[in-house]
Design a protein around this motif. Structure first.
Motif, PDB file in Angstrom:
ATOM      1  N   GLU A 198       0.956   2.502  -9.723  1.00 20.41           N
ATOM      2  CA  GLU A 198       0.654   1.076  -9.860  1.00 20.41           C
ATOM      3  C   GLU A 198       1.561   0.484 -10.924  1.00 20.41           C
ATOM      4  OE1 GLU A 198      -4.131   1.679  -9.271  1.00 20.41           O
ATOM      5  OE2 GLU A 198      -3.353   0.911 -11.169  1.00 20.41           O
ATOM      6  N   ASN A 231       5.300  13.840  -3.309  1.00 24.01           N
ATOM      7  CA  ASN A 231       5.913  14.898  -2.502  1.00 24.01           C
ATOM      8  C   ASN A 231       7.418  14.714  -2.365  1.00 24.01           C
ATOM      9  OD1 ASN A 231       3.856  16.618  -2.029  1.00 24.01           O
ATOM     10  ND2 ASN A 231       3.139  15.564  -0.181  1.00 24.01           N
ATOM     11  N   VAL A 244       0.860  -1.169   0.000  1.00 21.36           N
ATOM     12  CA  VAL A 244       0.000   0.000   0.000  1.00 21.36           C
ATOM     13  C   VAL A 244       0.906   1.231   0.000  1.00 21.36           C
ATOM     14  CG1 VAL A 244      -1.843   1.221   1.192  1.00 21.36           C
ATOM     15  CG2 VAL A 244      -1.673  -1.263   1.326  1.00 21.36           C
ATOM     16  N   VAL A 245       0.940   1.891  -1.116  1.00 21.02           N
ATOM     17  CA  VAL A 245       1.800   3.068  -1.169  1.00 21.02           C
ATOM     18  C   VAL A 245       0.955   4.309  -1.397  1.00 21.02           C
ATOM     19  CG1 VAL A 245       4.069   2.261  -1.842  1.00 21.02           C
ATOM     20  CG2 VAL A 245       2.247   2.348  -3.524  1.00 21.02           C
ATOM     21  N   ASP A 246       1.334   5.299  -0.691  1.00 17.86           N
ATOM     22  CA  ASP A 246       0.596   6.531  -0.826  1.00 17.86           C
ATOM     23  C   ASP A 246       1.222   7.376  -1.930  1.00 17.86           C
ATOM     24  OD1 ASP A 246      -0.770   8.809  -0.637  1.00 17.86           O
ATOM     25  OD2 ASP A 246      -0.220   9.287   1.443  1.00 17.86           O
ATOM     26  N   VAL A 247       0.459   7.537  -3.002  1.00 24.34           N
ATOM     27  CA  VAL A 247       1.000   8.245  -4.163  1.00 24.34           C
ATOM     28  C   VAL A 247       1.356   9.700  -3.837  1.00 24.34           C
ATOM     29  CG1 VAL A 247      -1.277   8.797  -5.062  1.00 24.34           C
ATOM     30  CG2 VAL A 247       0.669   8.733  -6.604  1.00 24.34           C
ATOM     31  N   LYS A 248       0.561  10.272  -2.914  1.00 20.93           N
ATOM     32  CA  LYS A 248       0.842  11.662  -2.539  1.00 20.93           C
ATOM     33  C   LYS A 248       2.218  11.780  -1.914  1.00 20.93           C
ATOM     34  CE  LYS A 248      -3.327  14.274  -2.227  1.00 20.93           C
ATOM     35  NZ  LYS A 248      -4.595  13.618  -1.802  1.00 20.93           N
ATOM     36  N   GLU A 249       2.510  10.792  -1.058  1.00 23.13           N
ATOM     37  CA  GLU A 249       3.789  10.806  -0.371  1.00 23.13           C
ATOM     38  C   GLU A 249       4.941  10.665  -1.361  1.00 23.13           C
ATOM     39  OE1 GLU A 249       5.091   7.905   2.932  1.00 23.13           O
ATOM     40  OE2 GLU A 249       3.206   8.876   3.549  1.00 23.13           O
ATOM     41  N   SER A 280      -1.954   8.216  -9.277  1.00 20.47           N
ATOM     42  CA  SER A 280      -1.819   6.827  -8.827  1.00 20.47           C
ATOM     43  C   SER A 280      -0.403   6.317  -9.043  1.00 20.47           C
ATOM     44  CB  SER A 280      -2.786   5.928  -9.596  1.00 20.47           C
ATOM     45  OG  SER A 280      -2.426   5.922 -10.962  1.00 20.47           O
TER      46      SER A 280
END
Ligand code: ADP
Ligand code: MG
Length: 460
Positions: free
Chosen positions: A40, A12, A4-9, A38
């Motif tokens: 992926e 940034n 689970v990766v946070d694309v926003k992070e 996203s």
């Protein structure tokens, strides 16, 4: 199982790196508005406000973006920009998918018979349609069109040369795009001499020089930008020489660009230079006023900015050096109006142009200098340019000096008039008009003016 990766992070983190490598106002103008969407399958997707953003970023900041992605995510990452279609009129949003480019050498490694289509590296925005023809580039554009029509059959190699920001890259890429438009299966590759060098050096390091050579020799059209940078790189020159010969012998088209006439290239062996000049070389000169106006019209339409004739003329009169600067001024105008929420009117345009030209004014060409060079060129007493004499040669030299003062300094017409013996600004306008008319109708005269211009620019 997927992480689970946070694309926003992720985005940034990338931004932090990009930010540390470019100017702050550039970062604010071009990167802040981007939204991550996203991440992926090793593919990062981001949304940009318009296709123009993508084009600007990919032409100017590709390296910085690439570096940031590599640092944060490692190799083999695909970046997709999503943009709204430029002509989406209403709330219907059409998305254009744009992918970052695959390096040519990669294509080679999964090569199989029959030869696959090559990732050409061409930017689709460089077309003949949006390349304005003017006196400055007439031969270059005509020859390019002819070559796109019959690659390998008329001028080989074809070399376009000229100063920075004058349209060399645009034109050589337009040829490639046109060739592909007519025949998608053609193996077209656009590269720069630096990229060619890097790939060659990499292939040496990885023992893949054979692959490198056979890839380049399999092309139908090879376009190499800025070949002056091959200077001094002897090993690369050597493979380039052999690549060139193989392509040439097989009637494959070779297109090159450089910053000066090929015969004046330094640090290249004679055998290479003699190959370069065996086809056709065409130069591109700085654009004259009419061409600058035409270019501004096309570019502003493309960017969806509606500019009055007055504004366009103001920019064209004040930004004269090259087309990249003209384009840059439109971008700054757009950015200024977007980010400070101001309407685009003459006042805003003047602010922006002044700010830009102050930065460029390092060149500092003075009217004094112009008067000196013009009077030396025509072998007349400099004082006569500021005198009332109406003798024809002197009157003409004076008009030329006035015209060049307007072209090269961006000093207001009124002050120019004052420095020519207190003449009125309408006299300056009249002078500019008649010199422009003569320039357009008389080739010899045009070359004369261009020569004087070069002398002035060299002087300062
Ligand atoms: P160069 O390779 O000679 O340094 P470029 O081809 O990169 O210059 O041109 C700089 C910018 O000016 C590009 O955005 C290009 O599209 C634009 N440009 C140059 N010449 C023209 C022209 N005749 N018509 C329209 N745009 C032009
Ligand atoms: Mg270029």
């Amino acid at each position: 199982m997927t992480d689970v990766v946070d694309v926003k992070e992720i985005w940034n983190d990338c931004l932090e790196i990009i930010k540390s490598n470019i100017k702050e106002h550039t970062f604010n103008a071009w990167f802040k508005p981007i939204e991550p969407e996203s991440f992926e399958d090793q593919t990062l997707t981001v949304k940009v406000p318009s296709q123009y953003f993508y084009e600007w970023i990919s032409t100017h900041y590709n390296n910085e973006v690439d570096y940031a992605l590599k640092t944060i995510l490692g190799d083999g990452i695909k970046l997709i920009y999503k943009a709204e279609a430029p002509d989406s009129a209403d709330s219907q949003i059409e998305l254009v998918l744009l992918e970052s480019k695959t390096p040519a050498i990669k294509v080679n490694s999964y090569r199989n018979d029959p030869l696959p289509v090559v990732a050409s590296n061409l930017m689709s925005k460089y077309t003949f349609d949006n390349f304005v023809m003017g006196d400055n580039n007439r031969i270059a554009k005509s020859a390019s069109l002819a070559i796109a029509n019959k690659p390998g059959e008329i001028y080989n190699p074809f070399v376009i040369f000229g100063g920075v920001g004058l349209g060399k890259t645009h034109l050589i890429q337009a040829i490639g795009n046109e060739v592909l438009k007519r025949q998608m299966s053609k193996r077209v590759l656009y590269t720069s001499s630096e990229k060619f060098t890097t790939e060659f050096v990499d292939s040496l390091a990885t023992n893949k020089t054979d692959e490198f050579s056979s890839f380049y020799r399999s092309l139908d059209l090879l376009i190499v930008d800025d070949i002056q940078f091959l200077a001094g790189k002897e090993k690369t020159q050597e493979v380039f020489f052999h690549t060139f010969n193989t392509l040439y012998q097989n009637n494959k088209q070779i297109i090159l660009s450089c910053d000066r006439p090929p015969k004046d290239l330094k640090g290249l062996p004679d055998r290479l230079i003699s190959r370069f000049i065996q086809g056709l070389s065409a130069d591109i000169q700085p654009p004259d006023l009419e061409t600058r106006i035409a270019i501004l019209k096309i570019k502003s339409e493309g960017m969806n900015i509606d500019l009055s004739v007055e504004i366009i003329e103001y920019i064209a009169l004040n930004i004269t050096a090259n087309i990249r600067e003209l384009e840059g001024s439109l971008i700054s105008i757009l950015a200024e109006s977007t980010f400070s929420n101001r309407e685009i009117d003459l006042e805003l345009v003047k602010d922006v142009v002044k700010k830009n030209t102050n930065q460029v004014a390092k060149k500092n060409i003075s009217i004094d200098r112009i008067q000196k060079v013009v009077s030396e060129y025509y072998d007349i007493d400099e004082n006569l340019l500021r005198d009332k004499t109406r003798k024809q040669e002197i009157a003409q030299a004076r008009q030329i000096a006035m015209y060049l003062s307007k072209e090269l300094t961006g000093i207001p017409l009124k002050s120019i008039g004052l420095q020519f013996g207190g003449r009125d600004h309408t006299t300056v306008i009249h002078a500019c008009k008649s010199i422009m008319d003569m320039r357009n109708s008389d080739d010899k005269f045009r070359r004369e003016i261009d020569e004087i211009k070069r002398k002035i620019e060299m002087f300062s």
